[in-house]
Scaffold this motif. Structure first.
Motif, mmCIF file in Angstrom:
data_model
loop_
_atom_site.group_PDB
_atom_site.id
_atom_site.type_symbol
_atom_site.label_atom_id
_atom_site.label_comp_id
_atom_site.label_asym_id
_atom_site.label_seq_id
_atom_site.Cartn_x
_atom_site.Cartn_y
_atom_site.Cartn_z
ATOM 1 N N ALA A 16 -5.448 0.430 -1.999
ATOM 2 C CA ALA A 16 -5.608 1.880 -2.058
ATOM 3 C C ALA A 16 -4.487 2.422 -2.946
ATOM 4 N N TYR A 17 -4.847 3.219 -3.927
ATOM 5 C CA TYR A 17 -3.782 3.764 -4.776
ATOM 6 C C TYR A 17 -4.115 5.181 -5.217
ATOM 7 N N ILE A 18 -3.068 5.905 -5.578
ATOM 8 C CA ILE A 18 -3.176 7.278 -6.055
ATOM 9 C C ILE A 18 -2.976 7.278 -7.566
ATOM 10 N N ASN A 19 -3.950 7.843 -8.290
ATOM 11 C CA ASN A 19 -3.807 7.880 -9.738
ATOM 12 C C ASN A 19 -3.102 9.154 -10.185
ATOM 13 N N GLU A 20 -3.011 9.332 -11.480
ATOM 14 C CA GLU A 20 -2.262 10.464 -12.037
ATOM 15 C C GLU A 20 -2.894 11.800 -11.667
ATOM 16 N N GLU A 21 -4.191 11.790 -11.415
ATOM 17 C CA GLU A 21 -4.893 13.024 -11.031
ATOM 18 C C GLU A 21 -4.841 13.261 -9.525
ATOM 19 N N GLN A 22 -4.010 12.480 -8.826
ATOM 20 C CA GLN A 22 -3.863 12.595 -7.366
ATOM 21 C C GLN A 22 -5.156 12.240 -6.615
ATOM 22 N N GLN A 23 -5.957 11.363 -7.212
ATOM 23 C CA GLN A 23 -7.177 10.894 -6.572
ATOM 24 C C GLN A 23 -6.912 9.580 -5.844
ATOM 25 N N LEU A 24 -7.552 9.409 -4.689
ATOM 26 C CA LEU A 24 -7.461 8.157 -3.946
ATOM 27 C C LEU A 24 -8.503 7.189 -4.494
ATOM 28 N N SER A 47 -9.086 1.142 5.935
ATOM 29 C CA SER A 47 -8.170 1.853 6.832
ATOM 30 C C SER A 47 -6.751 1.318 6.736
ATOM 31 N N GLY A 48 -6.590 -0.004 6.753
ATOM 32 C CA GLY A 48 -5.261 -0.594 6.695
ATOM 33 C C GLY A 48 -4.540 -0.290 5.399
ATOM 34 N N ALA A 49 -5.235 -0.408 4.275
ATOM 35 C CA ALA A 49 -4.625 -0.131 2.972
ATOM 36 C C ALA A 49 -4.256 1.345 2.842
ATOM 37 N N ILE A 50 -5.144 2.221 3.313
ATOM 38 C CA ILE A 50 -4.860 3.661 3.272
ATOM 39 C C ILE A 50 -3.671 3.981 4.163
ATOM 40 N N GLY A 51 -3.616 3.357 5.346
ATOM 41 C CA GLY A 51 -2.486 3.575 6.244
ATOM 42 C C GLY A 51 -1.178 3.103 5.652
ATOM 43 N N ALA A 52 -1.187 1.947 4.984
ATOM 44 C CA ALA A 52 0.020 1.438 4.326
ATOM 45 C C ALA A 52 0.460 2.359 3.202
ATOM 46 N N ILE A 94 0.854 2.783 -4.364
ATOM 47 C CA ILE A 94 -0.062 1.704 -4.016
ATOM 48 C C ILE A 94 0.140 1.295 -2.555
ATOM 49 N N GLY A 95 -0.971 1.106 -1.841
ATOM 50 C CA GLY A 95 -0.938 0.522 -0.502
ATOM 51 C C GLY A 95 -1.912 -0.639 -0.461
ATOM 52 N N ILE A 96 -1.497 -1.757 0.160
ATOM 53 C CA ILE A 96 -2.323 -2.964 0.149
ATOM 54 C C ILE A 96 -2.405 -3.569 1.543
ATOM 55 N N ASP A 97 -3.617 -3.948 1.927
ATOM 56 C CA ASP A 97 -3.870 -4.670 3.169
ATOM 57 C C ASP A 97 -4.357 -6.064 2.790
ATOM 58 N N VAL A 108 5.786 -0.263 -2.970
ATOM 59 C CA VAL A 108 4.428 -0.655 -2.600
ATOM 60 C C VAL A 108 4.355 -0.825 -1.087
ATOM 61 N N GLY A 109 3.367 -0.189 -0.446
ATOM 62 C CA GLY A 109 3.152 -0.362 0.987
ATOM 63 C C GLY A 109 2.309 -1.598 1.243
ATOM 64 N N LEU A 110 2.772 -2.466 2.142
ATOM 65 C CA LEU A 110 2.081 -3.725 2.417
ATOM 66 C C LEU A 110 1.802 -3.888 3.900
ATOM 67 N N THR A 111 0.604 -4.397 4.209
ATOM 68 C CA THR A 111 0.276 -4.782 5.579
ATOM 69 C C THR A 111 -0.684 -5.958 5.503
ATOM 70 N N GLY A 112 -0.970 -6.567 6.648
ATOM 71 C CA GLY A 112 -1.915 -7.682 6.688
ATOM 72 C C GLY A 112 -1.227 -9.032 6.767
ATOM 73 N N GLY A 113 -1.973 -10.015 7.225
ATOM 74 C CA GLY A 113 -1.419 -11.334 7.486
ATOM 75 C C GLY A 113 -0.950 -12.089 6.261
ATOM 76 N N ARG A 114 -1.444 -11.727 5.079
ATOM 77 C CA ARG A 114 -1.054 -12.439 3.854
ATOM 78 C C ARG A 114 -0.151 -11.586 2.961
ATOM 79 N N ALA A 115 0.474 -10.565 3.563
ATOM 80 C CA ALA A 115 1.328 -9.653 2.794
ATOM 81 C C ALA A 115 2.502 -10.392 2.149
ATOM 82 N N GLU A 116 3.136 -11.284 2.891
ATOM 83 C CA GLU A 116 4.307 -11.988 2.353
ATOM 84 C C GLU A 116 3.904 -12.935 1.222
ATOM 85 N N GLN A 117 2.753 -13.580 1.356
ATOM 86 C CA GLN A 117 2.258 -14.431 0.280
ATOM 87 C C GLN A 117 2.075 -13.627 -1.000
#
Length: 280
Positions: free
Chosen positions: A17-25, A265-270, A5-8, A51-60
């Motif tokens: 943005a997450y990868i499922n069992e079938e390796q799909q985005l 873009s941010g979620a995919i990058g994270a 899982i990656g989250i912006d 979990v990959g986190l980015t963005g101004g509210r990531a800590e919240q």
């Protein structure tokens, strides 16, 4: 089953943005007022350890997660670049240097040079402005309704244009008759109270789009690049804003690029940053 899982977590929207069992985005988003639901989504997948986190509210968001997770924080600008690089590759676009204009609540502008980047400018004019100003002027608060009405409207009764200034005279280069001489300029000349909602919404979109594009073009000229990549969820489902940005960029002899899924873009990058760290 979710594998990664990656989250912006932005000011207005939280993108996932997450990868499922079938390796799909898989991509989805929630309003950032619903961080509790995003946290519940993370908690619902105990199989995901990091979990990959980015963005101004990531800590919240992190503080709302109740299950044991390892969080990999990614600087927002780095996550954006990684996401853009992924999307460029997916769409078979070979591009080394460009301006990246990220339209969120406000707008942040970056210069991309291969795998490096730097933030070169920004403005408080962005999606938040589009929504807030539209709502204040028309009473329409739903984004999709704003977009639909703007598509039905015309700015010609509200904006003062170059053609209006010259009134049939020859217009000297490099001016173009359809360029804006003054946003909302005709209102000051002919004060009325019967402007249509759709015309006001089309005019607001023009104002926001022109400010963002003008700044982007100036920076493209400064860094001597031809391509401007416009990203951000504000562009999703607002054809008028997108058309304004594209047309004005072309008039100024630069190449506008709109990537599929550019709002994520941010979620995919994270997500990609976290997966890289996991493999090391």
């Amino acid at each position: 089953m979710v594998r990664a899982i990656g989250i912006d977590a932005g000011g207005t929207l939280t993108k996932i943005a997450y990868i499922n069992e079938e390796q799909q985005l898989i991509l989805k988003h929630e309003p950032s007022t619903n961080l509790q639901e995003v946290a519940a989504f993370i908690d619902a997948h105990p199989e995901v350890e990091k979990v990959g986190l980015t963005g101004g509210r990531a800590e919240q968001l992190r503080q709302l997660v109740t299950t044991e997770k390892e969080f990999a924080y990614v600087v927002e600008f780095e996550a954006t670049l990684k996401g853009v690089r992924f999307l460029l590759e997916r769409e078979n676009i070979d591009l080394k240097r460009a301006i990246i204009t990220n339209i969120g609540s406000g707008t942040s502008v970056h210069y991309m040079n291969d795998d490096t980047y730097k933030r070169v400018s920004g403005t408080g004019i962005g999606g938040g402005t589009l929504i807030g100003l539209s709502a204040l002027l028309t009473g329409v608060f739903n984004y999709n309704e704003m977009s639909e009405l703007a598509q039905q409207g015309s700015r010609k009764s509200i904006d003062l244009m170059v053609a209006d200034i010259f009134k049939g005279q020859e217009i000297p280069a490099p001016l173009h008759p359809d360029l804006t001489a003054s946003n909302f300029g005709k209102v000051g000349i002919d004060l009325r109270s019967d402007y249509k909602q759709e015309d006001i919404l089309a005019t607001v979109a023009r104002l926001v789009g022109e400010v963002i594009t003008t700044l982007s073009i100036q920076l493209a000229q400064q860094y001597e690049v031809d391509d401007i990549i416009y990203i951000g969820t504000t562009l999703k489902d607002h054809p008028v804003l997108r058309e304004v940005i594209a047309d004005y960029t072309v008039i100024k002899q630069k190449n506008p690029i709109f990537l599929d899924d550019q709002g994520y873009s941010g979620a995919i990058g994270a997500l990609n940053k976290m997966r890289t760290m996991k493999q090391q």
